[in-house]
Write an enzyme that holds these catalytic residues in place. Structure first.
Site, short mmCIF file in Angstrom:
data_model
loop_
_atom_site.label_atom_id
_atom_site.label_comp_id
_atom_site.label_asym_id
_atom_site.label_seq_id
_atom_site.Cartn_x
_atom_site.Cartn_y
_atom_site.Cartn_z
CG HIS A 62 -4.07 -1.51 -1.21
ND1 HIS A 62 -5.23 -2.23 -1.38
CD2 HIS A 62 -4.34 -0.59 -0.26
CE1 HIS A 62 -6.16 -1.78 -0.56
NE2 HIS A 62 -5.65 -0.76 0.14
CG ASP B 259 -6.09 -2.17 3.81
OD1 ASP B 259 -5.00 -1.89 4.33
OD2 ASP B 259 -6.71 -1.41 3.05
CB SER C 234 -0.88 0.01 1.25
OG SER C 234 -1.34 1.32 1.48
CG MET D 23 -11.04 3.86 2.41
SD MET D 23 -9.43 3.86 3.19
CE MET D 23 -8.38 3.80 1.76
CG MET E 280 -7.97 7.72 2.28
SD MET E 280 -7.08 7.82 3.84
CE MET E 280 -6.27 6.21 3.87
CG HIS F 113 -9.27 0.54 0.04
ND1 HIS F 113 -8.57 0.41 1.23
CD2 HIS F 113 -10.58 0.61 0.38
CE1 HIS F 113 -9.43 0.43 2.24
NE2 HIS F 113 -10.65 0.55 1.75
CG ASP G 179 -4.95 2.77 0.94
OD1 ASP G 179 -5.93 2.00 0.97
OD2 ASP G 179 -3.82 2.46 1.34
#
Ligand code: DX5
Ligand code: ZN
Length: 251
Positions: A35, A178, A10, A71, A39, A69, A37
Site C-alpha cells: 500500500h 485503512d 502501508s 490522497m 499525499m 492510494h 500512500d
C-alpha cells in the site's frame, strides 16, 4: 463466507531511507499487496511520495501488487504517471473527484484496477452509482493524512453495509480498510467483512517487521475462520434486535 483476508502493509510508517528493505520484510511476513500512500499537502495536511518513488520500488519489487492510494486533489492529472511508474491498483477519494465515474474509467484505461475511497464522514451510499465499476472500495477508518491514529469504530458499520450491498446486488468489488488496523482491532474488522487490511504503524513502527506482519495476519485469519458467514451474522443481529425490541415493549 468472506474471501481470503490479505495484508497490505502501508509504507507510510516504514523507514524511508530503506524503503525497499522494509517493504520486502513486510512482504516476507505475509503481505501480498504493498500500500503506497500518496499525499499532496492539499487534500490532506501532509506530503509523501510521487511517481519516482513508486518507480524505484517497482524496480526492487517487480512482482508485487502496488496499491496506490491517492490522497490528492485533481487525481486525473497524475493517474497516468502513477500507472507508468508501476501501480497496479489506483484508488481515488470520492471527496476529491467531481467526475468520479470518469476518473475511475481513466484509471482502467491506463491498465490499472480502479478503487474508490471514502473518508470517515462520507456515507457509503455516495458510492451507489459506482460500485459496479470498481475493483475495490477502501473505507478510511481514520481521517487520512497520518499513520498511527486511533481506529474509528463507526467504520465497521460501513464495512458491513458494503458487504451487504455487494451481496444483495451480486457485485464483485473487494472491501479494503485503512487506518488503525492493529492486533486489538483486526478481529472486529475482519468479522465486519473487510478483506484487504492496510496496516502501517502495526507493521513498521517497532520491533521486527516480518514478525509484526506475520502476527497481524495470523490474528486476522483466525478471526476470519471463526466469523460466521454474513447471512448468518445478519440473522443473529436481527434476532438480537428483535429480542431487545421485545424487552423494550415489556418494560
Ligand atoms: C493514512 C494512510 C494509511 C496509513 C495507515 O492517511 O492512508 O495508509 O498508513 O496507517 P496506520 O496503519 O498506522 O493507522
Ligand atoms: Zn492509505
Amino acid at each position: 463466507m468472506a474471501s481470503v483476508v490479505e495484508l497490505a502493509p502501508s509504507i507510510l510508517s516504514a523507514n524511508f531511507a530503506q524503503l525497499g528493505a522494509d517493504a520486502k520484510a513486510a512482504l516476507e511476513g505475509g503481505g501480498t499487496v504493498l500500500h503506497l500512500d500518496v499525499m499532496d499537502g492539499h487534500f490532506v495536511p501532509n506530503i509523501t511520495i510521487g511517481p519516482p518513488v513508486v518507480a524505484s520500488l517497482r524496480k526492487t519489487l517487480p512482482d508485487v501488487t502496488f496499491d496506490c492510494h491517492l490522497m490528492i486533489e485533481n487525481p486525473d492529472e497524475f493517474i497516468p504517471a502513477f500507472a507508468e511508474a508501476g501501480a497496479n491498483w489506483i484508488s481515488v477519494h470520492q471527496e476529491a473527484c467531481v467526475h468520479l465515474d470518469r476518473t475511475l474509467h481513466l484509471i482502467e484505461s491506463h491498465g490499472c484496477k480502479a478503487g474508490v475511497v471514502i473518508n470517515p464522514a462520507t456515507p457509503v451510499h455516495t458510492l451507489d452509482e459506482v460500485l459496479e465499476i470498481v475493483h475495490h472500495v477502501l473505507v478510511m477508518s481514520v481521517n487520512p493524512g497520518f499513520g498511527a491514529q486511533h481506529f474509528i469504530p463507526n467504520s465497521l458499520k460501513k464495512v458491513e453495509t458494503l458487504a451487504r450491498i455487494r451481496e444483495s446486488r451480486g457485485l464483485e468489488f473487494r472491501i479494503e480498510i485503512d487506518g488503525g488496523v492493529a492486533l486489538d482491532t483486526v478481529g472486529d474488522i475482519v468479522c465486519a467483512g473487510a478483506e484487504i487490511l492496510v496496516a502501517g504503524n502495526a507493521v513498521f513502527s517497532r520491533g521486527d517487521i516480518r514478525e509484526n506482519a506475520e502476527t497481524l495476519l495470523r490474528a486476522a485469519r483466525s478471526a476470519a475462520a471463526t466469523s460466521p458467514p454474513p447471512r448468518l451474522r445478519r440473522t443473529a443481529t436481527a434476532l438480537r434486535n428483535s429480542k431487545s425490541d421485545l424487552r423494550r415493549r415489556r418494560t
